[in-house]
Design an enzyme around this catalytic site. Sequence first.
Site, PDB file in Angstrom:
ATOM      1  N   SER A   1     -39.314  76.093  39.041  1.00 54.15           N
ATOM      2  CA  SER A   1     -38.045  76.585  38.406  1.00 54.15           C
ATOM      3  C   SER A   1     -38.639  77.535  37.367  1.00 54.15           C
ATOM      4  O   SER A   1     -39.258  77.067  36.305  1.00 54.15           O
ATOM      5  CB  SER A   1     -37.171  75.560  37.757  1.00 54.15           C
ATOM      6  OG  SER A   1     -36.626  74.818  38.819  1.00 54.15           O
TER       7      SER A   1
ATOM      8  N   ARG B   1     -34.642  69.161  30.229  1.00 51.33           N
ATOM      9  CA  ARG B   1     -36.089  69.734  30.110  1.00 51.33           C
ATOM     10  C   ARG B   1     -36.180  70.002  28.757  1.00 51.33           C
ATOM     11  O   ARG B   1     -36.910  70.874  28.431  1.00 51.33           O
ATOM     12  CB  ARG B   1     -35.678  71.037  30.834  1.00 51.33           C
ATOM     13  CG  ARG B   1     -35.661  71.010  32.515  1.00 51.33           C
ATOM     14  CD  ARG B   1     -36.689  70.365  33.164  1.00 51.33           C
ATOM     15  NE  ARG B   1     -36.853  70.777  34.471  1.00 51.33           N
ATOM     16  CZ  ARG B   1     -36.072  69.941  35.193  1.00 51.33           C
ATOM     17  NH1 ARG B   1     -35.626  69.006  35.031  1.00 51.33           N
ATOM     18  NH2 ARG B   1     -36.279  70.321  36.777  1.00 51.33           N
TER      19      ARG B   1
ATOM     20  N   GLU C   1     -37.272  78.289  31.729  1.00 53.20           N
ATOM     21  CA  GLU C   1     -37.706  76.947  31.781  1.00 53.20           C
ATOM     22  C   GLU C   1     -39.239  77.232  31.501  1.00 53.20           C
ATOM     23  O   GLU C   1     -39.930  76.263  30.578  1.00 53.20           O
ATOM     24  CB  GLU C   1     -37.659  75.985  32.969  1.00 53.20           C
ATOM     25  CG  GLU C   1     -38.152  74.686  32.796  1.00 53.20           C
ATOM     26  CD  GLU C   1     -37.926  73.948  34.018  1.00 53.20           C
ATOM     27  OE1 GLU C   1     -37.170  74.003  34.869  1.00 53.20           O
ATOM     28  OE2 GLU C   1     -38.996  73.281  34.139  1.00 53.20           O
TER      29      GLU C   1
HETATM   30  N1  EPU Z   1     -28.806  77.319  45.717  1.00 53.24           N
HETATM   31  C1  EPU Z   1     -28.376  78.616  46.197  1.00 53.24           C
HETATM   32  N2  EPU Z   1     -29.246  79.199  46.816  1.00 53.24           N
HETATM   33  C2  EPU Z   1     -30.362  78.712  47.238  1.00 53.24           C
HETATM   34  C3  EPU Z   1     -30.972  77.566  46.854  1.00 53.24           C
HETATM   35  C4  EPU Z   1     -29.958  76.874  45.802  1.00 53.24           C
HETATM   36  O1  EPU Z   1     -27.072  78.998  45.905  1.00 53.24           O
HETATM   37  O2  EPU Z   1     -31.164  79.833  47.928  1.00 53.24           O
HETATM   38  C5  EPU Z   1     -27.626  76.170  45.053  1.00 53.24           C
HETATM   39  C6  EPU Z   1     -26.910  75.504  45.917  1.00 53.24           C
HETATM   40  O3  EPU Z   1     -25.774  75.333  45.567  1.00 53.24           O
HETATM   41  C7  EPU Z   1     -27.720  74.271  45.566  1.00 53.24           C
HETATM   42  C8  EPU Z   1     -28.179  74.353  44.194  1.00 53.24           C
HETATM   43  O4  EPU Z   1     -28.408  75.701  44.090  1.00 53.24           O
HETATM   44  O5  EPU Z   1     -27.017  72.929  45.840  1.00 53.24           O
HETATM   45  C9  EPU Z   1     -29.273  73.454  43.640  1.00 53.24           C
HETATM   46  O6  EPU Z   1     -30.373  73.923  44.264  1.00 53.24           O
HETATM   47  P1  EPU Z   1     -31.457  72.586  44.504  1.00 53.24           P
HETATM   48  O7  EPU Z   1     -31.131  71.511  45.069  1.00 53.24           O
HETATM   49  O8  EPU Z   1     -32.649  73.264  45.058  1.00 53.24           O
HETATM   50  O9  EPU Z   1     -31.945  72.406  42.942  1.00 53.24           O
HETATM   51  P2  EPU Z   1     -32.070  73.358  41.420  1.00 53.24           P
HETATM   52  O10 EPU Z   1     -30.911  72.948  40.541  1.00 53.24           O
HETATM   53  O11 EPU Z   1     -32.424  74.585  42.030  1.00 53.24           O
HETATM   54  C10 EPU Z   1     -33.296  71.494  40.070  1.00 53.24           C
HETATM   55  C11 EPU Z   1     -34.557  71.502  39.229  1.00 53.24           C
HETATM   56  C12 EPU Z   1     -35.762  71.423  40.148  1.00 53.24           C
HETATM   57  C13 EPU Z   1     -35.599  70.025  40.988  1.00 53.24           C
HETATM   58  C14 EPU Z   1     -34.630  70.310  41.973  1.00 53.24           C
HETATM   59  C15 EPU Z   1     -34.148  68.830  42.592  1.00 53.24           C
HETATM   60  C16 EPU Z   1     -33.882  72.766  37.264  1.00 53.24           C
HETATM   61  C17 EPU Z   1     -34.213  73.946  36.612  1.00 53.24           C
HETATM   62  N3  EPU Z   1     -34.525  72.573  38.416  1.00 53.24           N
HETATM   63  O12 EPU Z   1     -33.455  72.802  40.876  1.00 53.24           O
HETATM   64  O13 EPU Z   1     -36.852  71.327  39.302  1.00 53.24           O
HETATM   65  O14 EPU Z   1     -36.664  69.952  41.914  1.00 53.24           O
HETATM   66  O15 EPU Z   1     -33.160  70.344  40.910  1.00 53.24           O
HETATM   67  O16 EPU Z   1     -33.620  67.929  41.686  1.00 53.24           O
HETATM   68  O17 EPU Z   1     -33.522  71.854  36.773  1.00 53.24           O
HETATM   69  C18 EPU Z   1     -38.732  72.447  38.347  1.00 53.24           C
HETATM   70  O18 EPU Z   1     -38.258  72.243  37.339  1.00 53.24           O
HETATM   71  O19 EPU Z   1     -39.829  73.196  38.422  1.00 53.24           O
HETATM   72  C19 EPU Z   1     -38.014  72.137  39.631  1.00 53.24           C
HETATM   73  C20 EPU Z   1     -38.340  72.766  40.523  1.00 53.24           C
END
Ligand code: EPU
Length: 331
Positions: free
Chosen positions: A231, A159, A327
């Site tokens: 995010s 990012r 972010e």
């Molecule tokens: N999780 C929780 N509770 C929840 C949801 C998620 O504990 O309610 C934990 C779980 O362990 C899950 C982990 O968070 O496995 C990761 O969640 P998710 O797969 O939804 O991905 P993320 O880390 O929350 C990142 C990016 C997203 C991107 C997704 C998919 C960042 C800041 N965000 O989110 O990007 O779509 O991975 O690759 O790196 C964005 O930048 O706007 C964005 C949405």
Amino acid sequence: MKKYSLRNHNTFGLNVFADRFIEYDSEAELLRLIEEGEIISPYLHIGRGSNLLFTKDYEGTILHSRIKDITLLSEDGDSVCLRVGAGNVWDEFVCYCVEHGWQGVENLSLIPGEVGAAAVQNIGAYGMEVKDSIISVETVDISGRRKTYAVEECDYSYRHSLFKTAGMNSVFVTYVNFRLKKSSHYVLDYAALAKALASHCNITLCDIREAVIRIRQSKLPDPKVLGNAGSFFMNPIVSRSYFEDLQRVYPAIPYYDIDAGHVKIPAAWLIEQCGWKGKSLGHAAVYENQPLVLVNQGGAVGADIVRLGQAVQKSVKEKFGIDIQPEVMYI
Ligand code: EPU
């Protein structure tokens, strides 16, 4: 002077105003605007406003690119090189690539924003980052100087890019040059994506795009319905030794390995553990399906979202000793 409403130019749907709003359709028009002194300081170049939080009215000039041409620069048996105007809607560009059978951006389907901002922000999702398909980024600066940055010069990381650093707000992205592959070396490591495609035999780019769209729609709020900027926080990267200390206390803590000495922790998990999931403060709330996203429940002002963001940061710091960083860019 009549001010310009930015309500339709920020995905939080905040009704803030700018003194001036200028759109241009070509690089030549941008150069003319610069030469004629139309871009009065302070100025801010935006894309779709999908990563911005306006905390107040903007007393200056907002710039927006409508450079939309796409040129096929070269093609061989393995790949194509494209020159893509910064003002193209990102997801329309992804759709165009998928329809042509060009691989490299399909996992980035449905990410809000435009091509120029995607290159500034190094957007990423489902195991893919845009930097891996970029060859170079063409720019014009406020003095009218054109410069093309090779991808190695863009200082890309999670990012982050050179274009996000201090002093670079006077550099405007005009075109992004991409190399996309014709191969089917898909990126399917991300567990939720692999699971969604498990029943497919001959996976196509279209299947991947559709699966990503379904996953995103199930987790992330549609900004047209509920204002948000995706995010709100970045996932923090901590030292492995700090992570291991946390893991002793919280054995279920999820993580991604970065390198021998560093681990990335999902901020969503940290925020949920602090009890913020689905909670609101004034008109702003932590989204119920994905606590990494802050939403405008209707009628929020920038300050409401800032206040909620700060409260969440404070809780995570107190419970886990980790500073989570936005972010989203505060203006
Ligand atoms: N999780 C929780 N509770 C929840 C949801 C998620 O504990 O309610 C934990 C779980 O362990 C899950 C982990 O968070 O496995 C990761 O969640 P998710 O797969 O939804 O991905 P993320 O880390 O929350 C990142 C990016 C997203 C991107 C997704 C998919 C960042 C800041 N965000 O989110 O990007 O779509 O991975 O690759 O790196 C964005 O930048 O706007 C964005 C949405």
